[in-house]
Design a protein around this motif. Sequence first.
Motif, PDB file in Angstrom:
ATOM      1  N   GLN A 166      57.920  14.309  66.992  1.00 27.53           N
ATOM      2  CA  GLN A 166      57.761  13.179  66.439  1.00 27.53           C
ATOM      3  C   GLN A 166      56.418  12.748  66.718  1.00 27.53           C
ATOM      4  OE1 GLN A 166      61.055  10.339  67.540  1.00 27.53           O
ATOM      5  NE2 GLN A 166      62.376  11.462  66.067  1.00 27.53           N
ATOM      6  N   HIS A 167      55.682  11.676  66.191  1.00 21.29           N
ATOM      7  CA  HIS A 167      54.596  11.109  66.463  1.00 21.29           C
ATOM      8  C   HIS A 167      54.762  10.365  67.726  1.00 21.29           C
ATOM      9  CE1 HIS A 167      50.332  10.381  65.680  1.00 21.29           C
ATOM     10  NE2 HIS A 167      50.384   8.962  65.673  1.00 21.29           N
ATOM     11  N   PRO A 168      53.668  10.644  68.850  1.00 21.32           N
ATOM     12  CA  PRO A 168      53.980   9.722  69.983  1.00 21.32           C
ATOM     13  C   PRO A 168      53.669   8.373  69.962  1.00 21.32           C
ATOM     14  CG  PRO A 168      52.299  11.264  70.127  1.00 21.32           C
ATOM     15  CD  PRO A 168      52.748  11.601  68.907  1.00 21.32           C
ATOM     16  N   LYS A 169      53.993   7.512  70.626  1.00 20.30           N
ATOM     17  CA  LYS A 169      53.808   6.091  70.749  1.00 20.30           C
ATOM     18  C   LYS A 169      53.841   5.485  72.204  1.00 20.30           C
ATOM     19  CE  LYS A 169      55.565   5.043  66.137  1.00 20.30           C
ATOM     20  NZ  LYS A 169      56.644   4.328  65.204  1.00 20.30           N
ATOM     21  N   PHE A 170      53.240   4.128  72.051  1.00 25.88           N
ATOM     22  CA  PHE A 170      53.077   3.483  73.457  1.00 25.88           C
ATOM     23  C   PHE A 170      54.029   2.341  72.963  1.00 25.88           C
ATOM     24  CE2 PHE A 170      49.332   6.039  74.423  1.00 25.88           C
ATOM     25  CZ  PHE A 170      49.737   6.421  75.699  1.00 25.88           C
ATOM     26  N   ASP A 171      55.139   1.977  73.706  1.00 26.64           N
ATOM     27  CA  ASP A 171      55.712   0.773  73.593  1.00 26.64           C
ATOM     28  C   ASP A 171      55.464  -0.102  74.817  1.00 26.64           C
ATOM     29  OD1 ASP A 171      56.995   1.473  71.414  1.00 26.64           O
ATOM     30  OD2 ASP A 171      58.860   1.887  72.397  1.00 26.64           O
ATOM     31  N   ILE A 172      54.747  -1.397  74.662  1.00 28.85           N
ATOM     32  CA  ILE A 172      54.375  -2.384  75.566  1.00 28.85           C
ATOM     33  C   ILE A 172      54.831  -3.385  75.397  1.00 28.85           C
ATOM     34  CG2 ILE A 172      52.264  -3.194  76.488  1.00 28.85           C
ATOM     35  CD1 ILE A 172      50.590  -1.042  75.598  1.00 28.85           C
ATOM     36  N   ASP A 173      55.460  -3.981  76.619  1.00 27.93           N
ATOM     37  CA  ASP A 173      56.090  -5.465  76.695  1.00 27.93           C
ATOM     38  C   ASP A 173      54.933  -6.489  77.361  1.00 27.93           C
ATOM     39  OD1 ASP A 173      58.518  -4.805  75.283  1.00 27.93           O
ATOM     40  OD2 ASP A 173      59.336  -4.131  77.105  1.00 27.93           O
ATOM     41  N   LEU A 174      54.622  -7.416  76.413  1.00 30.59           N
ATOM     42  CA  LEU A 174      53.696  -8.441  76.988  1.00 30.59           C
ATOM     43  C   LEU A 174      54.557  -9.648  77.239  1.00 30.59           C
ATOM     44  CD1 LEU A 174      50.580  -8.994  77.550  1.00 30.59           C
ATOM     45  CD2 LEU A 174      50.342  -9.672  75.196  1.00 30.59           C
ATOM     46  N   LYS A 175      54.261 -10.348  78.434  1.00 37.42           N
ATOM     47  CA  LYS A 175      55.003 -11.695  78.573  1.00 37.42           C
ATOM     48  C   LYS A 175      53.778 -12.634  78.473  1.00 37.42           C
ATOM     49  CE  LYS A 175      57.126 -14.229  82.305  1.00 37.42           C
ATOM     50  NZ  LYS A 175      57.629 -14.095  83.761  1.00 37.42           N
ATOM     51  N   VAL A 176      54.455 -13.629  77.365  1.00 37.62           N
ATOM     52  CA  VAL A 176      53.356 -14.721  77.034  1.00 37.62           C
ATOM     53  C   VAL A 176      54.271 -15.949  77.713  1.00 37.62           C
ATOM     54  CG1 VAL A 176      52.582 -15.991  75.264  1.00 37.62           C
ATOM     55  CG2 VAL A 176      52.857 -13.746  75.044  1.00 37.62           C
ATOM     56  N   ASN A 177      53.629 -16.962  78.350  1.00 35.82           N
ATOM     57  CA  ASN A 177      53.985 -18.155  78.986  1.00 35.82           C
ATOM     58  C   ASN A 177      53.069 -19.344  78.514  1.00 35.82           C
ATOM     59  OD1 ASN A 177      55.180 -20.089  80.593  1.00 35.82           O
ATOM     60  ND2 ASN A 177      54.040 -19.641  82.477  1.00 35.82           N
ATOM     61  N   ASN A 178      53.758 -20.228  77.707  1.00 38.64           N
ATOM     62  CA  ASN A 178      53.096 -21.346  77.239  1.00 38.64           C
ATOM     63  C   ASN A 178      53.157 -22.397  78.474  1.00 38.64           C
ATOM     64  OD1 ASN A 178      51.943 -23.504  75.978  1.00 38.64           O
ATOM     65  ND2 ASN A 178      53.651 -23.855  74.604  1.00 38.64           N
ATOM     66  N   VAL A 179      51.942 -22.764  79.208  1.00 33.04           N
ATOM     67  CA  VAL A 179      51.902 -23.514  80.086  1.00 33.04           C
ATOM     68  C   VAL A 179      51.796 -25.024  79.531  1.00 33.04           C
ATOM     69  CG1 VAL A 179      51.074 -21.822  81.824  1.00 33.04           C
ATOM     70  CG2 VAL A 179      49.571 -23.066  80.182  1.00 33.04           C
ATOM     71  N   ASN A 180      51.515 -25.213  78.541  1.00 36.84           N
ATOM     72  CA  ASN A 180      51.397 -26.475  78.094  1.00 36.84           C
ATOM     73  C   ASN A 180      52.837 -27.294  77.940  1.00 36.84           C
ATOM     74  OD1 ASN A 180      48.664 -26.889  76.653  1.00 36.84           O
ATOM     75  ND2 ASN A 180      49.275 -24.672  76.064  1.00 36.84           N
ATOM     76  N   GLU A 181      52.833 -28.435  78.455  1.00 37.40           N
ATOM     77  CA  GLU A 181      54.032 -29.209  78.674  1.00 37.40           C
ATOM     78  C   GLU A 181      54.539 -30.044  77.393  1.00 37.40           C
ATOM     79  OE1 GLU A 181      54.090 -31.964  82.156  1.00 37.40           O
ATOM     80  OE2 GLU A 181      53.547 -30.276  83.437  1.00 37.40           O
ATOM     81  N   ARG A 182      53.660 -30.274  76.562  1.00 35.65           N
ATOM     82  CA  ARG A 182      53.932 -31.161  75.361  1.00 35.65           C
ATOM     83  C   ARG A 182      53.313 -30.718  74.031  1.00 35.65           C
ATOM     84  NH1 ARG A 182      52.544 -34.171  79.629  1.00 35.65           N
ATOM     85  NH2 ARG A 182      53.989 -35.532  80.439  1.00 35.65           N
ATOM     86  N   MET A 183      52.902 -29.515  74.241  1.00 34.81           N
ATOM     87  CA  MET A 183      52.389 -28.938  73.029  1.00 34.81           C
ATOM     88  C   MET A 183      52.523 -27.356  72.768  1.00 34.81           C
ATOM     89  SD  MET A 183      48.207 -29.964  73.731  1.00 34.81           S
ATOM     90  CE  MET A 183      47.678 -29.874  72.103  1.00 34.81           C
ATOM     91  N   ASP A 184      52.932 -27.205  71.356  1.00 37.20           N
ATOM     92  CA  ASP A 184      53.443 -25.960  70.786  1.00 37.20           C
ATOM     93  C   ASP A 184      52.357 -24.968  70.680  1.00 37.20           C
ATOM     94  OD1 ASP A 184      56.051 -27.213  71.125  1.00 37.20           O
ATOM     95  OD2 ASP A 184      56.011 -27.435  68.959  1.00 37.20           O
ATOM     96  N   VAL A 185      52.746 -23.561  70.801  1.00 37.29           N
ATOM     97  CA  VAL A 185      51.409 -22.625  70.546  1.00 37.29           C
ATOM     98  C   VAL A 185      51.899 -21.520  69.477  1.00 37.29           C
ATOM     99  CG1 VAL A 185      50.172 -20.838  71.587  1.00 37.29           C
ATOM    100  CG2 VAL A 185      50.784 -23.014  72.878  1.00 37.29           C
ATOM    101  N   SER A 186      51.297 -21.142  68.557  1.00 40.67           N
ATOM    102  CA  SER A 186      51.664 -20.225  67.777  1.00 40.67           C
ATOM    103  C   SER A 186      50.327 -19.382  67.676  1.00 40.67           C
ATOM    104  CB  SER A 186      51.965 -20.882  66.154  1.00 40.67           C
ATOM    105  OG  SER A 186      50.768 -21.406  65.734  1.00 40.67           O
TER     106      SER A 186
END
Length: 264
Positions: free
Chosen positions: A134-154
């Motif tokens: 099978q074709h080799p792959k890298f699986d990476i987990d990236l943690k994202v932390n929204n530090v804004n207390e009153r604002m959403d992030v997309s």
Amino acid sequence: MEERTPPAGNGKNNIKKLSTATSLRLAPPSDRSSDTYVVQIPRDQVYRVPPPENAKIVESHRTPDNNFQRKRKFGCCCWILLGLLVFGIIIGVTIGVIHVLYIPKCPNFSVVGVNFKNVTDPSSGHGQKNQPQQHPKFDIDLKVNNVNERMDVSFGEGKTNFVFKKHDIGQGKYPSNSQKAKGTNNVHLNLDVGSNGKLPSDLLKSLEDDKKPIVMTLMINHVPMEIKSWVKILKKDLTITCDFDVQDLTKKSKIMPNECITDF
């Protein structure tokens, strides 16, 4: 019974009484040969003229002083200006508080997991028997932390590269995702190992020694980011660079504590 005749001296008195009962009566002419007449006016018809001081007071009430009018207009203008000043101060303080409470901040990123999939043990040099390669792959987990207390992030889709010693060993896409205020989640990245599925020889040597940490770099480019609230919206293309140390890519990886940097 005998009728009493009034005394002769009562005639003048009767004339005086009649004069008080009528509006105007002329006194009987005197014995003097003169053209002077005495006019008697009844008391109930005497009209008094007010003194000049009263006329001045009435006139001053009818036409007030110009200085008083000027003072009154000046006082009204002062109150209006004071009200506008207070209103402006309130608006300025409100805008300042909102600006402080809704300052957009860039989320924090960190790599929490790396796994090299669909690859045999580098020391064996060949794949397992009776199993398709099978074709080799890298699986990476990236943690994202929204530090804004009153604002959403997309985030929108971006381009991801996995680098080892200036070798681009993996490519893929950064998936679109969103977070609420003060939210945290992990973004899963699937990266393909080039077109031919081959790794650099120096990386293969590093994989043989599972005790020595491998220095890797994860680069995410041109990620559309939007930080929004009811007050303001910020849009920016974000570039993320993560330098981290990892041990044993072929098994359960061990990631050293790290924190990515951005161009926010």
